[in-house]
Each structure stands twice: as C-alpha cells, then as structure tokens.
Design a protein around this motif. Structure first.
Motif, PDB file in Angstrom:
ATOM      1  N   ARG A 248       7.591   8.638  -0.579  1.00 31.34           N
ATOM      2  CA  ARG A 248       6.954   7.322  -0.572  1.00 31.34           C
ATOM      3  C   ARG A 248       6.239   7.073   0.762  1.00 31.34           C
ATOM      4  NH1 ARG A 248      11.150   4.846  -1.555  1.00 31.34           N
ATOM      5  NH2 ARG A 248      10.974   4.779  -3.827  1.00 31.34           N
TER       6      ARG A 248
ATOM      7  N   ASP B 172       2.974   9.263   0.886  1.00 31.75           N
ATOM      8  CA  ASP B 172       1.871   8.713   0.097  1.00 31.75           C
ATOM      9  C   ASP B 172       1.215   7.531   0.805  1.00 31.75           C
ATOM     10  OD1 ASP B 172       2.442  10.603  -1.792  1.00 31.75           O
ATOM     11  OD2 ASP B 172       3.617   9.257  -3.078  1.00 31.75           O
ATOM     12  N   TYR B 173       2.026   6.715   1.451  1.00 30.35           N
ATOM     13  CA  TYR B 173       1.476   5.534   2.121  1.00 30.35           C
ATOM     14  C   TYR B 173       0.601   5.929   3.314  1.00 30.35           C
ATOM     15  CZ  TYR B 173       1.368   1.288   4.958  1.00 30.35           C
ATOM     16  OH  TYR B 173       0.956   0.226   5.726  1.00 30.35           O
TER      17      TYR B 173
ATOM     18  N   GLU C  13      -0.691   8.966   4.117  1.00 29.51           N
ATOM     19  CA  GLU C  13      -1.830   9.836   3.821  1.00 29.51           C
ATOM     20  C   GLU C  13      -3.031   9.025   3.362  1.00 29.51           C
ATOM     21  OE1 GLU C  13      -0.644  12.792   1.065  1.00 29.51           O
ATOM     22  OE2 GLU C  13       0.275  14.093   2.596  1.00 29.51           O
TER      23      GLU C  13
END
Length: 353
Positions: A294, A297-298, A300
């Motif tokens: 999680r 993803d944030y 990147e």
C-alpha cells in the motif's frame, strides 16, 4: 496498572527495606524520614552530599510525605499544611532552609532603644549558636525557621514512583540469599548443615509485531545437578530468606559454572518458545507485506508526477515510511533478563519442598 493500595504497599516495602523512619502512616499518605541511601536515590542533592562527604559532617536527610490518594488527602487537610508546598510539588532543599519570621512593626526601634535586661539588671548575654552544620562551618545562621516537608503525589505514572522503580531495579538486579533454619542449633553443637545453590533468573519474553504480548518466565537451575525448574520465584516466596550466611552452615561446591548454567537456561527458553504456535508471526508477516504494498503504490504515484526539485524529498519520505512499517509490523521475539540471584537451600530441601 497498579491501584492505590498496591502502590502504597510497594512504596512502604521499599522504605522499610531502605531502613527509613516511618513518622506517620495512613492509607492515603506516608510521612517518612529518609535514610541516607533513600535520600540519595530520591532527592537530587549532589552538592549537599559532596559537602557532607568532604567535611565528614553528620548527614541530615529529608522528611517527605508521599501521597497515594490526593482527593482523600485534601479532605483530611482541607486548608493544607503550613510550611510546605502543595501536593504534587516537590522540593529538594536541605533541611533547615526555611525563612526567618520578620519582627512586628515597631519592634526594631524599641529593641534598639531599650536592650533586654536580666533579673539582676544587667543585659542578657547572647545565647550560644545551635550546633548545626551551617553554624559550625559558616558561622552565624538563623536559628528560627519553619520546617518544610516536601509532598509528592505517588500515583501510577508519576515521576516519584518511577524514581522508586528505578532505584529498586538498580539495587535488586542481582541478589544472594540463604534460607533460614527452622530451628537454630545450640552454640555448643558442632554439627553443620550443607547448603546447595540454585541460580534463579526472571526472563521477560516479548512477542512483538503491530501488537505485543509479554510473558515472564522464572527459571531456576541447580548448580550441582543441572535440574531446571519453572515458577522458581513463586517457590521461593513462601520461604524465609536472609542475605547473611546462617550459623552452622556451609555451602557445597558447585559443579556447573555460572556461564554454563546461563547457557543451559537460554537453551531451555529457546526450546520452550520453539514449541509455541507461531501463526501470529505468519499473520503479522502478511500484514507487513500488505502495508508495504500500500505504501509503495502511494509513493510511486507521487514520484511519477513529482518535479525534479521535490523528487529527493519524496524519496526520503518513502524510505522513512518503509522503515516505520518494518519496525511496526515485522514479527520478532525479544528476551531480556529482569533480575537474577543465587539462592542457597539445605540439601534435600530445595525450592519446591
């Protein structure tokens, strides 16, 4: 979390062990004159104690009031005690550092005009100065003062209770105790009693991830046979122990050295933990991987749209956040020693008998 009664009992036991003088005892507070050892542990007075050690003067320890139930204490003394701070305010001034009461208005001129006279008509001679530390080493000091007794609230989480915990941990980390005789032998009797030695260690085991579980394992090992017993601390509590070697007693030599005994205990703890159900660690590892995904993803997405000037700052935040997640979710086991000691018991009368 300790309640008021448990804190009161714990502090009283500490003060009695330090050989303090209990002046006033009440369920909501204690007034005590500290011993030298307790005064050094609880009151920060390095200059005073260095002065006493340099000059060889007799020490003057402080008198303190420890308040365990502030509300009940205020009900008992609604107007407060004169000459002392309010509850919760602690001072570390040495005894005798009070204020001199001012004379009434007009008394100074009257005294200057007419000096006091004795019954024979001659002026009175000044009274000799009291034999105090300040008087002996610094000349004249005021003799009229108001005694001040510091008062501290000793509740769970308070600074004073944490001081007592620290003092107990420092002084009780290692002990050596002997079991007392049920009946002392007569002095003329030369029969001696052999004592065997046990090494007792209290381990704190922490199972840590994003949650934590703590356990205390008290183990004892016989230094002649290598026998290991659990719940060692509980087995020693009912016995009468003393730090002094009883009369007509000798300690048999150990067959197992202390470093080897410690190694045996550590292996025992590892084997005990190896038999645990470790599904908690597997579940924590899954939560760790999910949280790292999680976070990745944030950040990147932020890095792809970031300007070259702000990119280094975002990368630093990303690395810091990954370290925080690793520390929070990574499953691990931490083992530490709370305290330990050597315990001597008569032969065939070990801690479990």
């Amino acid at each position: 979390m300790m309640n008021t009664e448990e804190i009161h009992r714990y502090v009283l036991q500490y003060l009695e062990a330090e050989r303090c003088d209990i002046l006033e005892k009440h369920p909501s507070y204690l007034t005590v004159k500290l011993s030298v050892s307790a005064d050094k542990d609880l009151n920060y007075r390095p200059y005073y104690w260095s002065f006493v050690e340099r000059t060889g003067a007799p020490p003057e320890t402080m008198t303190c009031t420890f308040i365990f139930d502030p509300e009940q204490y205020r009900e008992l003394q609604p107007h407060g005690q004169p000459g002392g701070p309010q509850p919760g305010v602690s001072t570390a001034a040495p005894p005798g550092a009070g204020a001199v009461p001012a004379p009434p208005q007009g008394a100074a001129s009257a005294d200057a005009a007419a000096p006091p006279a004795s019954a024979s008509g001659s002026p009175e001679q000044p009274q000799p100065q009291s034999d105090s530390i300040l008087g002996r080493y610094f000349g004249f000091v005021p003799t009229a003062f108001t005694a001040r007794v510091p008062r501290d609230e000793v509740t769970f989480g308070s600074r004073r209770l944490e001081q007592i915990f620290s003092a107990v941990r420092a002084k009780g980390r290692f002990v050596r105790l002997f079991e007392q005789h049920a009946q002392e032998l007569p002095r003329y009797q030369t029969q001696t009693i052999p004592y065997e030695t046990w090494l007792g260690v209290n381990y704190k085991v922490e199972l840590i991830c994003d949650m934590k579980r703590s356990e205390i394992h008290s183990l004892g090992i016989h230094l002649q046979t290598g026998e290991i017993r659990e719940r060692f601390h509980e087995s020693v509590l009912p016995k009468r122990m003393t730090p002094r070697l009883p009369v007509h007693v000798y300690v048999t030599p150990d067959r197992i050295a202390l470093p080897r005994a410690v190694l045996f205990l550590e292996e025992y703890v590892e084997q005990k933990l190896g038999a645990y159900d470790h599904r908690w660690a597997q579940e924590a590892q899954l939560r760790l991987e999910d949280e790292l995904l999680r976070v990745r993803d944030y950040y990147e997405a932020l890095l792809q749209s970031a300007d070259p000037e702000t990119r280094p700052e975002i990368e630093a935040q990303y690395e810091g956040r990954k370290q925080e997640v690793e520390w929070q979710y990574r499953p691990r086991v931490q083992i530490s020693v709370i305290n330990c000691g050597l315990f001597h018991f008569p032969q065939a009368n070990g801690p479990m008998t």
